[in-house]
Design an enzyme around this catalytic site. Structure first.
Site, PDB file in Angstrom:
ATOM      1  N   LYS A  24       0.837  -1.195   0.000  1.00 25.54           N
ATOM      2  CA  LYS A  24       0.000   0.000   0.000  1.00 25.54           C
ATOM      3  C   LYS A  24       0.875   1.249   0.000  1.00 25.54           C
ATOM      4  O   LYS A  24       1.954   1.268   0.608  1.00 25.54           O
ATOM      5  CB  LYS A  24      -0.906  -0.044   1.228  1.00 25.54           C
ATOM      6  CG  LYS A  24      -2.010   1.003   1.283  1.00 25.54           C
ATOM      7  CD  LYS A  24      -2.901   0.742   2.495  1.00 25.54           C
ATOM      8  CE  LYS A  24      -4.020   1.750   2.637  1.00 25.54           C
ATOM      9  NZ  LYS A  24      -4.893   1.436   3.799  1.00 25.54           N
ATOM     10  N   SER A  76      -9.668   1.183   2.942  1.00 21.77           N
ATOM     11  CA  SER A  76      -8.891   2.043   2.058  1.00 21.77           C
ATOM     12  C   SER A  76      -7.814   1.318   1.257  1.00 21.77           C
ATOM     13  O   SER A  76      -7.185   1.901   0.388  1.00 21.77           O
ATOM     14  CB  SER A  76      -8.227   3.143   2.892  1.00 21.77           C
ATOM     15  OG  SER A  76      -7.351   2.566   3.864  1.00 21.77           O
ATOM     16  N   SER A  80      -9.830  -1.553   6.920  1.00 19.45           N
ATOM     17  CA  SER A  80      -9.281  -1.268   5.594  1.00 19.45           C
ATOM     18  C   SER A  80      -8.517  -2.402   4.938  1.00 19.45           C
ATOM     19  O   SER A  80      -8.128  -2.287   3.781  1.00 19.45           O
ATOM     20  CB  SER A  80      -8.378  -0.026   5.658  1.00 19.45           C
ATOM     21  OG  SER A  80      -9.147   1.124   5.864  1.00 19.45           O
TER      22      SER A  80
END
EC number: 6.3.5.7
Length: 483
Positions: free
Chosen positions: A75, A150, A174
């Site tokens: 990420k 996310s 997330s």
């Protein structure tokens, strides 16, 4: 060797000289290029060839590497030396990290090759990966729908087989919610189990790095590399990892509690997947009962009154003076104002303002302090529930992936997407989203997930149970169409 091989299989093949790190890297790049329309990646790692070459040198020297040559994406809030770390935000568009996050350092130390940085909601504030400055990530099961957030880019990279595994971060769901929306595993470890050093903070008391994978064996492989004490993170726990994928024997005699408060408001497909999982557990020798965790009904309110004040504090540094793309202005105050106005997106500004308000004079006791009391109550209720059961079960999300744009104009509806996950972060517990089936919506098969929750530091049990569920055929794992 299959194009859909697991990380475990790829590492074994590289170690046996059946393929090379460079060959795996080039294959991953081809898959990433073919799936560019998904917008799963923000950037590719220019140093990946160098990493692959170093792995080959180590193998030639006789080293045994658990992740030998395995391609992985992380990420874009995890620092990778020499690459941009944007957090999906324009304010960090040109920030190049001078160091590796501990999680990245451990991956590359084990032989992994970082091929790129995954798209994400800006500063990890979102549940759909629509708020990224670099555009939304698409769900490979239906490109009109979101992949969750996310950590949507990381989830899509694994679900669409760009890479066999990926890293995300989980502050309120997330990792788990995108895993459910894309039909893969997503693990949120016990708070402190994986070092946060080098993770750009959203809400420091809630953030935790976690892996995505398509098999329990790969979860165990990654967690044995990632977990463990790090002196550079003051919240890191000294709990050496001992992960294994598990067998059906791990389900025999298991005491399972279904959280009563999570049984309302689910779509028919989610309800069916949950019931099928519970039936499979019963069939494997587990006992199942309903339990109550009454304070979880207050979890979303408490979460946003804790996470946003922490975000307001953490993001105060991005003003263009030291961090952030500086916007020129006649004076320093105007420059800082314009930098934040132009650099942050709408949702980030909303949460900064909410957090600042909750911490302001006269409102601290009414909001933040009260939310912290609710947080303690939630942790106590979970502890009571675990006095009678070994593991708790809920849906990961009450519904499958929703359409892009459906919730962006209604923040409260977007926040409610995390109704089944935020309480786990507030309590610091480990939780795993398991792919549990599909729900047909408007003629499209959409994945749904079931969430397993364990007491603190029993992350190993969750991974073992995943292996047990695989062994009895209760996990519905399919590779999503990449194009």
């Amino acid at each position: 060797m299959s194009e859909c091989s697991t990380a475990t299989d790829l590492a074994r093949a590289v170690q046996a000289r059946e393929t090379t790190p460079q060959a795996l890297l080039e294959a991953a790049r081809r898959r990433a290029e073919a799936a560019r329309d998904l917008n799963a990646l923000i950037s590719l790692n220019d140093r990946a060839d160098e990493q692959a070459a170093r792995v080959q040198v180590r193998l030639d020297a006789g080293e045994t590497l658990p992740l030998a040559g395995v391609p992985i994406v992380v990420k874009d809030n995890l620092n990778v030396i020499g690459t941009r770390t944007t957090c999906g935000s324009r304010i960090l568009a040109n920030y190049v990290s001078p160091y590796d996050a501990t999680a990245v350092e451990r991956l590359t130390g084990a032989g992994a090759v970082i091929i790129g940085k995954a798209n994400m909601d800006e500063f990890a504030m979102g549940s759909s990966t629509e708020s990224s400055a670099w555009g939304p990530t698409l769900n490979p099961w239906d490109r009109e729908r979101v992949p969750g957030g996310s950590s949507g880019g990381s989830a899509v990279a694994v679900a669409a087989n760009l890479t066999p595994v990926a890293l995300g971060s989980d502050t309120g769901g997330s990792v788990r919610q995108p895993a459910a929306f894309t039909g893969i595993y997503g693990l949120k470890p016990t708070y402190g189990r994986v070092s946060r050093y080098g993770l750009v903070a959203y809400a420091s008391s809630l953030d935790q790095i976690g892996p995505f994978a398509r098999s329990a064996a790969d979860l165990a492989l990654l967690m044995n590399v990632l977990a463990g004490h790090d002196p550079r993170d003051a919240t890191s726990l000294d709990a050496p990892p001992a992960f294994r994928p598990g067998t059906p024997d791990d389900l025999q005699g298991l005491r399972v509690g279904v959280i009563r408060e999570a049984l309302e408001g689910n779509t028919p497909g989610v309800e069916a997947a949950l019931n099928a999982t519970l039936d499979a557990l019963r069939g494997a020798g587990a006992t199942v009962r309903e339990v109550s965790v009454p304070s979880v009904q207050h979890a979303i309110a408490a979460y946003y009154l804790i996470a946003t004040p922490e975000a307001s504090s953490n993001l105060a540094r991005y003003d263009g003076m030291v961090y952030g793309e500086r916007v020129s202005a006649p004076d320093a105050v105007s420059s800082m104002t314009l930098t934040r106005e132009q650099g942050f997106g709408r949702e980030v500004k909303r949460r900064i303002m909410l957090g600042t308000y909750a911490l302001s004079s006269g409102y601290y006791d009414a909001y933040y302090s009260k939310a912290m009391k609710v947080r303690r109550l939630i942790a106590q209720d979970f502890a009571r529930a675990f006095g009678n059961v070994d593991v708790l079960v809920t849906p990961t999300s009450p519904f499958p992936a929703f359409r892009r744009g459906e919730k962006t104009q209604d923040p409260l509806a977007m926040y409610a997407a995390d109704v089944d996950t935020v309480a786990i972060n507030l309590a610091g517990l480990p939780a795993l989203s398991v792919p549990a089936g599909f729900e047909r919506v408007d003629g499209v098969r959409l994945p749904v997930g079931v969430q397993l929750i364990a007491p603190p530091l029993q992350d190993e049990r969750l991974v073992a149970l995943a292996g047990g569920l695989e062994g009895i055929g209760a996990v519905r794992m399919e590779v999503a169409p990449a194009s």
